[in-house]
Every structure is written in structure tokens, then in C-alpha cells.
Write a protein that holds these residues in place. Structure first.
Motif, PDB file in Angstrom:
ATOM      1  N   PRO A  89       0.788  -1.237   0.000  1.00  0.00           N
ATOM      2  CA  PRO A  89       0.000   0.000   0.000  1.00  0.00           C
ATOM      3  C   PRO A  89       0.821   1.289   0.000  1.00  0.00           C
ATOM      4  CG  PRO A  89      -0.920  -1.558   1.563  1.00  0.00           C
ATOM      5  CD  PRO A  89       0.367  -2.138   1.103  1.00  0.00           C
ATOM      6  N   TYR A  90       1.961   1.286   0.712  1.00  0.00           N
ATOM      7  CA  TYR A  90       2.760   2.507   0.716  1.00  0.00           C
ATOM      8  C   TYR A  90       3.372   2.773  -0.650  1.00  0.00           C
ATOM      9  CZ  TYR A  90       5.863   6.277   1.848  1.00  0.00           C
ATOM     10  OH  TYR A  90       6.488   7.510   1.843  1.00  0.00           O
ATOM     11  N   LYS A  92       2.236   1.746  -3.383  1.00  0.00           N
ATOM     12  CA  LYS A  92       1.104   2.098  -4.252  1.00  0.00           C
ATOM     13  C   LYS A  92       0.797   3.589  -4.136  1.00  0.00           C
ATOM     14  CE  LYS A  92      -2.108  -1.252  -4.314  1.00  0.00           C
ATOM     15  NZ  LYS A  92      -3.431  -1.934  -4.213  1.00  0.00           N
ATOM     16  N   SER A  93       0.801   4.089  -2.898  1.00  0.00           N
ATOM     17  CA  SER A  93       0.490   5.503  -2.683  1.00  0.00           C
ATOM     18  C   SER A  93       1.535   6.379  -3.361  1.00  0.00           C
ATOM     19  CB  SER A  93       0.394   5.829  -1.191  1.00  0.00           C
ATOM     20  OG  SER A  93       1.676   5.900  -0.593  1.00  0.00           O
ATOM     21  N   GLN A  94       2.774   5.952  -3.311  1.00  0.00           N
ATOM     22  CA  GLN A  94       3.839   6.716  -3.955  1.00  0.00           C
ATOM     23  C   GLN A  94       3.659   6.708  -5.467  1.00  0.00           C
ATOM     24  OE1 GLN A  94       5.998   8.568  -1.807  1.00  0.00           O
ATOM     25  NE2 GLN A  94       4.215   7.784  -0.758  1.00  0.00           N
TER      26      GLN A  94
ATOM     27  N   VAL B  72      -4.960  10.617  -2.475  1.00  0.00           N
ATOM     28  CA  VAL B  72      -3.999   9.514  -2.388  1.00  0.00           C
ATOM     29  C   VAL B  72      -3.982   8.996  -0.953  1.00  0.00           C
ATOM     30  CG1 VAL B  72      -1.554   8.876  -2.607  1.00  0.00           C
ATOM     31  CG2 VAL B  72      -2.586  10.368  -4.303  1.00  0.00           C
ATOM     32  N   TYR B  76      -4.934   5.197   0.568  1.00  0.00           N
ATOM     33  CA  TYR B  76      -3.991   4.476   1.431  1.00  0.00           C
ATOM     34  C   TYR B  76      -4.677   4.049   2.729  1.00  0.00           C
ATOM     35  CZ  TYR B  76       0.000   3.572   4.451  1.00  0.00           C
ATOM     36  OH  TYR B  76       0.893   2.985   5.321  1.00  0.00           O
ATOM     37  N   GLU B  79      -6.903   1.182   2.301  1.00  0.00           N
ATOM     38  CA  GLU B  79      -6.224  -0.094   2.063  1.00  0.00           C
ATOM     39  C   GLU B  79      -5.633  -0.676   3.334  1.00  0.00           C
ATOM     40  OE1 GLU B  79      -5.213   1.102  -2.476  1.00  0.00           O
ATOM     41  OE2 GLU B  79      -3.499   0.755  -1.144  1.00  0.00           O
TER      42      GLU B  79
END
Lengths: 219, 225
Positions: A89-90, A92-94, B72, B76, B79
């Protein structure tokens, strides 16, 4: 039921190119429909009544508009191969952040390079080069933004490479001189089949930009 | 559920609609976090370290890793903390939620702000027209009590700007941009949304925010003379 996938597109659109690459990466068969933007088809107006713009991805009669949203959709539905977004997830956020950065800085600013003149153009050039350098920094030593293979940010960004000849000519600068690593990345990307077969030739795009400049009266 | 309050931090500013979005999402999921009030005129080293690119709030920090851009951040959060999901699980419904949230950001937020904070009359009219058109599109799109149906979702949270900030700033300029006559469904939605138990407790105090925007508006008028 066999999937029915259609892409309403316009050949020089970097946004359309993103979806073409994503579909190719996943090996999805689809129907490509070229739109005449001066004479938009009833299908386009029906599928994207809000913005009336391309690209529009149509999956089993359901439209998905906005290129990055469509690419995420493709990644989520056809999740059995070639993942574009990281699973973490991290990370992905980036990836989402940088794709959004591309929209804000490369497209918007890039446009000014061939539509504006004088001070406005100079300011845009500075901003553009800064953005490329920042992206280069983000890439670091990785082969692609996605790591070892093509990822979401690569897909979001590489289409603009086809517009570089136009940006460089009218903005009077050279991206390779400013950011050699960035160009090296771009050249690696276009070696990938799903990318090369989805992107038009740079010279063709350049000729297209020249034509529009004439039409909108930039001299 | 977080075990340690220090693990989750939100750098924000009371009064920012984008920070508010994140606060609502965190509250909806009952996530404990530390709120760090940033002075946007005198930005902290921490903010500049976590968001060197835009130097803005909100910045969401989870286990020392920063995430920026409110939408964004919302993705996050959804998720990581699966309770009370704000995005649908179906990919097509998700694409629609993303589409409408982007629409709010691209077509409503800036245009409606500029409908108030623009001096040039012609420019202002243009922004009013744009905002009205966009609000109408959203009005037509709203089918249920909330954009998320019976419960608030990603789009409702993104639209907090419309529910709270537009009515506030339009009052300053005596503008009738968002009214129940013009947009009955959307107006109704805004009342339901503002009264939602989670949303209610996360809205900034109205009076200081009004004073802040009024000062900005008066400043703009004065500068143009």
C-alpha cells in the motif's frame, strides 16, 4: 462471456497512449476507435457526457473515463498478469502520487512550451526541466519507476516522450543535456514491445504539433 | 486499529478542506492519530521535510513514511484499515468513485473559490458559470442519500468542500452559487452530510474560518483599488 473492450482514442494523445500500453501489457484484445475531435462520435458523447473527451475505455458496455483511472481499472480487473501498481500500500500511494505529479507538471507545463512565448514560455521551460530532474531523482538507480519492470508511473509518463521533439524545438532546449538519465530511462521503455507498439513516431507527433500551432495561431 | 498513537500522524491546518477529508476518513475508521497543527505562513521543518515538493498540508505519516495529496491519502487509509470501507470493492464502482472525486477537485474546488476571490468582473462571471455547470452535473449524478448510497463514501468525503466551504465563502461575497433552489438534491445531501455524526465532529469552527476568509477577501478588494 467474452470480454468486450473498446478504446475511444486519438492517436497523438499521451493519455490514450497510457491505456494502449496498459492493455498491451496485459495482453488484452480490444477494438481501437479513432475519434475525430472536431466531429465527436455519438458513442464518445454518450460514453463521456461529462467531459466529452478521449480516451474512454469501454468494458462490456461500461465506460471508464480519465486515463489514470482507466489504467488502475485495467490493473484491478486483469490482475493475473503484469501488475502495474505495487501490491504494497505505501508503494502504491507513492506510485499514485507520482502519476498525479506527471499530470500536473509534465502535461500542463509541457503544453505551455509549444503554445506560449516570451516570459511565459521561459518560466514554463524552467518548471518543466525542474520536473524532469525531480522525476529523474525519483527514478534513481532503478531500471524503471516500477523497479525491474514497467509500472504505473512509467505508463503514466512515457507517452510524453513522443512529444519531446515538439517541446524541445519550440522551447529551445534539449532534455538529454539537462537529464541524461531521464532519456536513458525513456529509451529503455520504448524497447519494451507493449510500449513501442502503443506509441506513435516522434516525428509524426511533431508534425501534428506544428499543424495545431498554425491552427491556434501561435507564431 | 492502531496500538500506538505515535505511529499515525497527520500534519494539517484547521480550516483546510483537504485536511478535513483525511480527518473524516480517520474518524470513520476509528483510527487514533496525532494531529500536528501547521502554521502555513511559517512552515515547520517537519512539513518541509515530508513534503518538499508542494510544501502543503495534509501530510499523512504512517510509521514515519509520509503520504501527500488528500485523495492519495484516502486510498492508502482505506487499504490499510479495512473497517468501514470508503471505496467500493467492485473495480467498476471504484473507477466511478475515483472519477467523481477527481471531478470535484478539477472542476469545482478551484472554480468555486475563484468565483469569490477574483476581482475582475468578467473573470469572476466565467468562474461562476463554470462552477454552476459543474455543480449541476454533480446534482444530476446524485442518486441516493449520499454518493455512497446509504452510507458516506470516498466521493462524499471529497465533497466536504462543497458542503462546508462553498456556503461559507459565498456568504462573504454575497454570492448565491450553491443554494437549495438551484441544487435541491445536492443541498439536501449537504445537510445530511454535515449532520452525519462523524462529519459533524470534524468540521472546523465556522466563525474563525469566516473571519479568515473575509480578511483575505477584504485584502483583495483593497489591493485592487
Amino acid at each position: 462471456m467474452a470480454d468486450q473492450v473498446t478504446l475511444l482514442d486519438f492517436w497523438p494523445s499521451p493519455f490514450g497512449m497510457r491505456i494502449r500500453i496498459a492493455l498491451a501489457e496485459k495482453g488484452i484484445k480490444y477494438e481501437y476507435k479513432e475519434e475525430d475531435l472536431r466531429n465527436k462520435s455519438p458513442l464518445l458523447l454518450q460514453m463521456n457526457p461529462v467531459h466529452k473527451k478521449i480516451p474512454v475505455l469501454i468494458h462490456n458496455s461500461k465506460p471508464i473515463c480519465e486515463s489514470l483511472i482507466a489504467v488502475q481499472y485495467i490493473d484491478e480487473v486483469w490482475n493475473d498478469k503484469s501488475p502495474l501498481l505495487p501490491s504494497d500500500p505505501y508503494q502504491k500511494s507513492q506510485a499514485r502520487f507520482w502519476a498525479d505529479y506527471v499530470d500536473k507538471k509534465i502535461y500542463e507545463v509541457g503544453r505551455k512550451l509549444w503554445t506560449k512565448k516570451g516570459e511565459e514560455q521561459e518560466a514554463a521551460k524552467k518548471e518543466f526541466i525542474e520536473a524532469i530532474k525531480l522525476l529523474e531523482q525519483e527514478l534513481g538507480d532503478k531500471t524503471y519507476f516500477g523497479g525491474d519492470k514497467l509500472g504505473f508511473v512509467d505508463v503514466a509518463l512515457i507517452p510524453f516522450y513522443t512529444w519531446f521533439k515538439g517541446y524541445e524545438t519550440f522551447g529551445n532546449f534539449n532534455v538529454e543535456k539537462e537529464s541524461p538519465k531521464f532519456i536513458a530511462w525513456a529509451k529503455r521503455c520504448i524497447q519494451i514491445e507493449s510500449v513501442s507498439k502503443s506509441l506513435p513516431d516522434q516525428d509524426k507527433v511533431y508534425d501534428f504539433i506544428v499543424e495545431i500551432r498554425k491552427k491556434i495561431g501561435v507564431e | 486499529m492502531t496500538t500506538n498513537q505515535e505511529e499515525v500522524k497527520l500534519l494539517g491546518a484547521t480550516g483546510s478542506p483537504f485536511v478535513c477529508r483525511v480527518q473524516i476518513a480517520l474518524k470513520l475508521k476509528e483510527i487514533e492519530y496525532k494531529f500536528v497543527e501547521e502554521n502555513l505562513v511559517n512552515k515547520s521543518e517537519l512539513l518541509l521535510k515530508y513534503n518538499p515538493i508542494y510544501k502543503k498540508v495534509p501530510v499523512f505519516v504512517h510509521n514515519d513514511k509520509p503520504i501527500i495529496e488528500s485523495l492519495v491519502i484516502l486510498e492508502y487509509i482505506d487499504e490499510i484499515w479495512k473497517q468501514n470501507p470508503i471505496l467500493p470493492s467492485d473495480p467498476y464502482q471504484r473507477s466511478l468513485a475515483r472519477f467523481w472525486s477527481k471531478f470535484i477537485d478539477d472542476k469545482i474546488v478551484l472554480a468555486s473559490s475563484k468565483s469569490v476571490f477574483t476581482i475582475d468582473e468578467k473573470e469572476r462571471e466565467k468562474h461562476i458559470e463554470e462552477s454552476t455547470e459543474a455543480l449541476q452535473i454533480l446534482e444530476n449524478e446524485l442518486k441516493g442519500k449520499f454518493f455512497g448510497g446509504e452510507e458516506i463514501n470516498f466521493v462524499d468525503i471529497a465533497a466536504v468542500f462543497i458542503a462546508f466551504w462553498i456556503p461559507l465563502v459565498q456568504d462573504i461575497a454575497d454570492l448565491q452559487l450553491f443554494t437549495d433552489e438551484k441544487f435541491p438534491k445536492l443541498y439536501n445531501w449537504s445537510q445530511e452530510f454535515l449532520n452525519h455524526p462523524v462529519v459533524k465532529q470534524n468540521l472546523p469552527p465556522r466563525d474563525p474560518l469566516f473571519a479568515f476568509f473575509k480578511a483575505r477577501y477584504d485584502g483583495l478588494l483593497a489591493a485592487s483599488k
